[in-house]
Design a protein around this motif. Structure first.
Motif, mmCIF file in Angstrom:
data_model
loop_
_atom_site.group_PDB
_atom_site.id
_atom_site.type_symbol
_atom_site.label_atom_id
_atom_site.label_comp_id
_atom_site.label_asym_id
_atom_site.label_seq_id
_atom_site.Cartn_x
_atom_site.Cartn_y
_atom_site.Cartn_z
ATOM 1 N N VAL A 1 0.846 -1.206 0.000
ATOM 2 C CA VAL A 1 0.000 0.000 0.000
ATOM 3 C C VAL A 1 0.878 1.252 0.000
ATOM 4 O O VAL A 1 0.574 2.250 -0.649
ATOM 5 C CB VAL A 1 -0.948 0.007 1.229
ATOM 6 N N ALA A 2 1.986 1.193 0.755
ATOM 7 C CA ALA A 2 2.912 2.332 0.801
ATOM 8 C C ALA A 2 4.273 1.843 1.287
ATOM 9 O O ALA A 2 4.390 0.724 1.811
ATOM 10 C CB ALA A 2 2.372 3.416 1.732
ATOM 11 N N GLY A 3 5.293 2.707 1.125
ATOM 12 C CA GLY A 3 6.653 2.360 1.564
ATOM 13 C C GLY A 3 6.868 2.703 3.043
ATOM 14 O O GLY A 3 6.004 3.319 3.683
ATOM 15 N N VAL A 4 8.049 2.326 3.557
ATOM 16 C CA VAL A 4 8.381 2.531 4.981
ATOM 17 C C VAL A 4 8.246 4.009 5.363
ATOM 18 O O VAL A 4 7.577 4.367 6.345
ATOM 19 C CB VAL A 4 9.827 2.029 5.264
ATOM 20 N N MET B 1 -1.040 12.238 12.378
ATOM 21 C CA MET B 1 -1.634 11.886 13.674
ATOM 22 C C MET B 1 -0.830 12.453 14.844
ATOM 23 O O MET B 1 -1.095 12.116 15.994
ATOM 24 C CB MET B 1 -1.718 10.356 13.859
ATOM 25 N N ALA B 2 0.196 13.255 14.537
ATOM 26 C CA ALA B 2 1.029 13.882 15.572
ATOM 27 C C ALA B 2 1.723 12.851 16.475
ATOM 28 O O ALA B 2 1.923 13.094 17.663
ATOM 29 C CB ALA B 2 0.214 14.869 16.410
ATOM 30 N N HIS B 3 2.051 11.678 15.898
ATOM 31 C CA HIS B 3 2.845 10.713 16.674
ATOM 32 C C HIS B 3 4.311 11.141 16.588
ATOM 33 O O HIS B 3 4.785 11.464 15.501
ATOM 34 C CB HIS B 3 2.690 9.296 16.096
ATOM 35 N N PRO B 4 5.044 11.143 17.711
ATOM 36 C CA PRO B 4 6.444 11.589 17.646
ATOM 37 C C PRO B 4 7.327 10.674 16.808
ATOM 38 O O PRO B 4 8.363 11.077 16.291
ATOM 39 C CB PRO B 4 6.897 11.591 19.106
ATOM 40 N N ILE C 1 4.561 5.384 5.270
ATOM 41 C CA ILE C 1 3.727 4.914 6.390
ATOM 42 C C ILE C 1 4.079 5.692 7.662
ATOM 43 O O ILE C 1 3.204 6.212 8.367
ATOM 44 C CB ILE C 1 3.907 3.385 6.600
ATOM 45 N N ASP C 2 5.379 5.821 7.926
ATOM 46 C CA ASP C 2 5.784 6.535 9.148
ATOM 47 C C ASP C 2 5.456 8.026 9.062
ATOM 48 O O ASP C 2 5.044 8.634 10.057
ATOM 49 C CB ASP C 2 7.287 6.315 9.426
ATOM 50 N N THR C 3 5.627 8.607 7.868
ATOM 51 C CA THR C 3 5.347 10.048 7.730
ATOM 52 C C THR C 3 3.860 10.340 7.917
ATOM 53 O O THR C 3 3.478 11.327 8.559
ATOM 54 C CB THR C 3 5.835 10.565 6.352
ATOM 55 N N VAL C 4 2.994 9.472 7.382
ATOM 56 C CA VAL C 4 1.544 9.678 7.538
ATOM 57 C C VAL C 4 1.183 9.716 9.025
ATOM 58 O O VAL C 4 0.433 10.588 9.488
ATOM 59 C CB VAL C 4 0.744 8.559 6.812
ATOM 60 N N MET C 5 1.762 8.783 9.781
ATOM 61 C CA MET C 5 1.395 8.708 11.197
ATOM 62 C C MET C 5 2.048 9.839 12.012
ATOM 63 O O MET C 5 1.457 10.324 12.975
ATOM 64 C CB MET C 5 1.765 7.336 11.783
#
Ligand code: NAD
Length: 296
Positions: free
Chosen positions: A207-210, A221-224, A213-217
């Motif tokens: 669905v997406a690359g590493v 979603m303001a995850h550190p 996925i991390d950048t979206v979250m």
């Protein structure tokens, strides 16, 4: 509460010993491995130095904290005067049951026995002792001196007074306690691990690359930290074993670990601790470099 004994001087044990000693408790740090105890003391001293450099601790407070710490390789001797034992040994059910049987026999009758386990049932651990009403989960987060949360887990038989004592104590340590009941994964890992598993499934299914996925979250979603980087930090073997606890405990296929996670653990790609997981980790570098396995 005056005398606290901590079992296990690894990542968590040294952090837990640090916060108790800094708060003024007499702490005995116990490990079967003497080298690990020396390493833990060095880590605590280094972390205290960092606090002094930042101006959040004085040299005198650092000296008092270190003076509050004693090390011990014999579990029975180490817990013999304890008001509270916090067990933070390796996450292995047979080992924990053996340790709790041993400390139940050696610790004073009124001593509270707590476990920092991430996933093992507190009720099961309590059943290995003759004092299940005095057994509780005290789940600190990594790194312990920095993270505010203590997830307090009531076993089936935990006494209310014991819970109240541990809540008060956690606040004394400057932490924020949250009381939860003893079901697989408690709250922290019951919610975190399916999110990490879903991130790995999204990568597995293309669905997406590493980085995406991390950048979206992170940005959405303001995850550190993104879920894949966080999985690397926790250890992919640890994530897999907690997902298995959720899967076995609830018998619900929604917790089935992603085949990619299983493959990576089988291949020894465990994240930061093995220098490679979803990212590659090079000593001395803070750059996030995606593993060659996931480069486009
Ligand atoms: P670790 O591997 O860094 O340290 C475990 C220590 O236990 C080692 O030093 C080992 O020598 C010692 N040990 C093993 N058997 C022992 C025994 N019989 N008596 C005394 N010491 C013994 O592990 P860790 O990451 O610090 O995890 C410890 C506990 O904390 C586990 O239950 C884990 O699930 C939990 N936990 C870990 C994290 C984390 O992020 N690492 C977060 C929350 C909770």
């Amino acid at each position: 509460m005056k005398q606290i004994s901590i079992i296990g001087a690894g990542t968590m044990g040294n952090g837990i010993a640090h916060v108790f000693a800094q708060t003024g408790f007499a702490v005995t740090l116990i490990d079967v491995n003497a080298t690990q105890l020396e390493k833990a003391l060095a880590t605590i001293a280094k972390n205290l130095d960092r606090q002094v450099a930042k101006g959040t601790l004085t040299e005198e407070q650092k000296a008092t904290t270190l003076a509050n710490l004693t090390i011990q390789t014999d579990v029975a001797i180490g817990v013999s005067q304890a008001d509270l034992v916090v067990e933070a040994a390796t996450e292995n059910i047979d080992l924990k049951l053996k340790i709790f049987k041993q400390i139940d026999e050696a610790a004073p009758a009124n001593c509270i026995l707590a476990s920092n386990t991430s996933s093992i049932s507190i009720t099961k651990i309590a059943a290995a002792t003759s004092r299940p009403t005095k057994v509780i989960g005290m789940h600190f987060m990594n790194p312990v001196p920095i993270m505010k949360l203590v997830e307090i887990i009531n076993g089936y038989a935990t006494d209310k007074d014991v819970t109240n004592t541990i809540v008060t104590l956690s606040k004394q340590l400057g932490k924020v306690p949250c009381i939860v009941n003893d079901y697989p994964g408690f709250i922290a890992n019951r919610i975190l691990m399916p999110m990490i598993n879903e991130a790995i499934y999204s990568l597995f299914e293309g669905v997406a690359g590493v980085e995406e996925i991390d950048t979206v979250m992170k940005l959405g979603m303001a995850h550190p930290m993104g879920p894949l980087q966080l999985a690397d930090f926790i250890g992919l073997d640890v994530c897999l074993s907690i997902l298995k606890v959720l899967h076995d405990g609830f018998g619900n296929p929604k917790y089935a670990p992603c085949p990619l996670l299983i493959n990576m653990v089988t291949a020894g790609k465990l994240g930061v601790k093995s220098s490679e997981g979803f990212y590659i980790y090079t000593a001395g570098s803070k750059d996030l470099v995606v593993s060659n396995s996931f480069k486009k």
